[in-house]
Design an enzyme around this catalytic site. Structure first.
Site, PDB file in Angstrom:
ATOM      1  N   ARG A 138       0.716  -0.960   0.204  1.00 14.44           N
ATOM      2  CA  ARG A 138      -0.153  -0.017   0.522  1.00 14.44           C
ATOM      3  C   ARG A 138       0.526   1.208  -0.108  1.00 14.44           C
ATOM      4  O   ARG A 138       1.395   1.816  -1.211  1.00 14.44           O
ATOM      5  CB  ARG A 138      -1.514   0.025   0.690  1.00 14.44           C
ATOM      6  CG  ARG A 138      -2.503   0.806   0.898  1.00 14.44           C
ATOM      7  CD  ARG A 138      -1.723   2.615   1.823  1.00 14.44           C
ATOM      8  NE  ARG A 138      -1.430   2.445   2.303  1.00 14.44           N
ATOM      9  CZ  ARG A 138      -0.660   3.042   3.561  1.00 14.44           C
ATOM     10  NH1 ARG A 138      -0.022   4.722   2.374  1.00 14.44           N
ATOM     11  NH2 ARG A 138       0.051   3.089   4.323  1.00 14.44           N
ATOM     12  N   ASP A 139       1.573   1.308   1.028  1.00 12.71           N
ATOM     13  CA  ASP A 139       2.277   2.975   1.597  1.00 12.71           C
ATOM     14  C   ASP A 139       3.312   3.156   0.377  1.00 12.71           C
ATOM     15  O   ASP A 139       3.436   4.215  -0.477  1.00 12.71           O
ATOM     16  CB  ASP A 139       2.894   2.618   2.792  1.00 12.71           C
ATOM     17  CG  ASP A 139       3.833   4.168   2.955  1.00 12.71           C
ATOM     18  OD1 ASP A 139       3.680   5.350   2.492  1.00 12.71           O
ATOM     19  OD2 ASP A 139       3.407   4.527   4.461  1.00 12.71           O
ATOM     20  N   HIS A 175       5.013   4.527  12.980  1.00  9.85           N
ATOM     21  CA  HIS A 175       5.357   4.527  11.405  1.00  9.85           C
ATOM     22  C   HIS A 175       6.294   5.187  11.034  1.00  9.85           C
ATOM     23  O   HIS A 175       5.794   6.327  10.804  1.00  9.85           O
ATOM     24  CB  HIS A 175       3.552   4.423  10.469  1.00  9.85           C
ATOM     25  CG  HIS A 175       3.871   4.411   9.552  1.00  9.85           C
ATOM     26  ND1 HIS A 175       3.125   3.773   8.502  1.00  9.85           N
ATOM     27  CD2 HIS A 175       4.804   5.439   8.192  1.00  9.85           C
ATOM     28  CE1 HIS A 175       3.379   3.755   7.386  1.00  9.85           C
ATOM     29  NE2 HIS A 175       4.318   5.055   7.302  1.00  9.85           N
ATOM     30  N   HIS A 177       9.421   7.298   8.660  1.00  3.80           N
ATOM     31  CA  HIS A 177       9.437   6.952   7.843  1.00  3.80           C
ATOM     32  C   HIS A 177      12.078   7.165   7.135  1.00  3.80           C
ATOM     33  O   HIS A 177      11.524   7.641   8.241  1.00  3.80           O
ATOM     34  CB  HIS A 177       9.742   7.771   6.434  1.00  3.80           C
ATOM     35  CG  HIS A 177       8.407   7.125   5.393  1.00  3.80           C
ATOM     36  ND1 HIS A 177       8.310   7.819   4.399  1.00  3.80           N
ATOM     37  CD2 HIS A 177       7.430   6.334   6.013  1.00  3.80           C
ATOM     38  CE1 HIS A 177       6.534   7.162   3.819  1.00  3.80           C
ATOM     39  NE2 HIS A 177       6.371   7.031   4.824  1.00  3.80           N
ATOM     40  N   CYS A 232       9.071   9.697  -1.125  1.00  2.00           N
ATOM     41  CA  CYS A 232       8.111  10.872  -1.168  1.00  2.00           C
ATOM     42  C   CYS A 232       8.239  11.164  -2.640  1.00  2.00           C
ATOM     43  O   CYS A 232       9.481  11.423  -3.711  1.00  2.00           O
ATOM     44  CB  CYS A 232       8.846  12.128  -1.088  1.00  2.00           C
ATOM     45  SG  CYS A 232       7.434  13.617  -1.713  1.00  2.00           S
ATOM     46  N   ASN A 255       9.753   4.774   3.675  1.00  2.00           N
ATOM     47  CA  ASN A 255       9.699   4.001   4.718  1.00  2.00           C
ATOM     48  C   ASN A 255      10.863   2.950   5.117  1.00  2.00           C
ATOM     49  O   ASN A 255      11.584   2.682   4.191  1.00  2.00           O
ATOM     50  CB  ASN A 255       8.383   3.003   4.242  1.00  2.00           C
ATOM     51  CG  ASN A 255       6.865   3.286   3.938  1.00  2.00           C
ATOM     52  OD1 ASN A 255       6.401   3.685   5.023  1.00  2.00           O
ATOM     53  ND2 ASN A 255       6.634   3.818   3.106  1.00  2.00           N
TER      54      ASN A 255
HETATM   55 ZN    ZN Z   1       4.472   5.419   5.092  1.00  2.00          ZN
END
Ligand code: ZN
Length: 317
Positions: free
Chosen positions: A21-22, A215, A217, A248, A257
């Protein structure tokens, strides 16, 4: 550490894979559904038992995640796997409920500027939305968990500083509105270990064990240090992405991440069980190189490989 000084860390921790997902949502390419199914199966075979498989957002906005329903249906056939999906709105929550996923993650932002820009809602309007999701969940007689994911918890690219008091108020309001649990996220790489220890400690005093996940990064190289600080504060679940994908799209080359392999390696080396077979996980990372050609992949463990001393003898922590 002397024997009369017990380890402050838990015996086990969970690394929730969010790469599907991320990670994938920020890549321009669309990974074929069959490859995603292969990824889910390989992550499961490696011992991962919590996977965020996608997001119920309109396919025109994120074509990369348009097959989320199919992925949930497949993942639900794997015994003992907790399948989570991200939902940005009530419509997404209804689709998640219909899909049979185990958990829906609702992303919120403690930064008012970011919340309005990204969700087109103030933080308090987002809390009201969670209240509606909870009502829909209860009306459906579903046992799906609702997790409020509080982003920009350590600062925001639009607003700059985010007062910790506003993060903590959002945590309390989310639980009051019916979220089963909450998590804190730093998706912009603004956190440092001292801030993490402080904010997670304060949030834990409000939410207890319902503060369930961290969570981070690795944007500025502090991803693992921040994860360790959250671990120190009592959190034992972490989001991570295979090969650290998810940087990003507006900052080419920026790390994404925290990488699943590096995080599992750190935890296991400390004597904290993750249930993950490192050899299988590294094989999966090799597959990611083939699946994601020309995409920036991150992480350190794959470069050097495992040390000869791995795994650490039990009690070494
Ligand atoms: Zn993330």
């Amino acid at each position: 550490m002397p024997p009369d000084c017990p380890s402050p860390h838990p015996a086990a921790a969970i690394v929730r894979e969010v790469g599907l997902r991320d990670g994938l949502q920020s890549l321009a390419m669309v990974l074929p559904t069959a490859t995603k199914l292969e990824w889910i199966d390989a992550a499961y075979a490696a011992g991962q038992r919590e996977i965020e498989v996608g997001s119920f957002v309109p396919a025109r906005l994120l074509p990369q995640l348009a097959d989320t329903g199919e992925l949930v249906a497949h993942a639900k056939r794997l015994p003992g796997l907790s399948v989570s999906v991200l939902v940005p709105n009530l419509k997404g929550a209804e689709r998640a409920l219909a899909s049979g996923a185990d958990l829906m993650l609702v992303p919120l932002s403690a930064s008012r500027a970011h919340s309005v820009a990204n969700l087109r809602k103030t933080p308090q309007e987002a809390v009201a939305m969670v209240r509606e999701m909870r009502a829909a969940r209860d009306a459906a007689g579903s046992s799906m968990l609702i997790e409020g994911g509080v982003g920009t918890a350590f600062g925001c690219t639009l607003q700059g500083a985010v007062p910790p008091g506003e993060v903590l108020r959002l945590v309390a309001d989310l639980l009051e509105a019916g979220a089963d649990r909450v998590s804190l996220a730093d998706t912009v790489g603004y956190a440092d270990p001292a801030a993490v220890r402080r904010l997670f400690g304060q949030a834990r005093r409000i939410a207890g064990d319902r503060l369930c996940c961290a969570h981070f990064h690795d944007t500025r190289g502090l991803g693992l240090a921040n994860a360790l600080a959250a671990l120190d504060s009592g959190v034992a679940r972490f989001d991570a992405c295979l090969a650290g994908i998810g940087g990003c799209p507006h900052a080419p080359g920026a790390s994404g991440n925290v990488s699943t392999e590096d995080l599992v390696f750190m935890l296991e080396s400390m004597g904290i069980g993750t249930g993950v077979d490192m050899a299988r996980l590294l094989a999966l990372r090799e597959a990611a190189v083939r699946w994601l050609p020309d995409q920036p992949l991150h992480g350190a463990l794959w470069r050097a490989g495992l040390p000869r001393t791995y795994p650490a003898p039990s009690g070494a922590a």
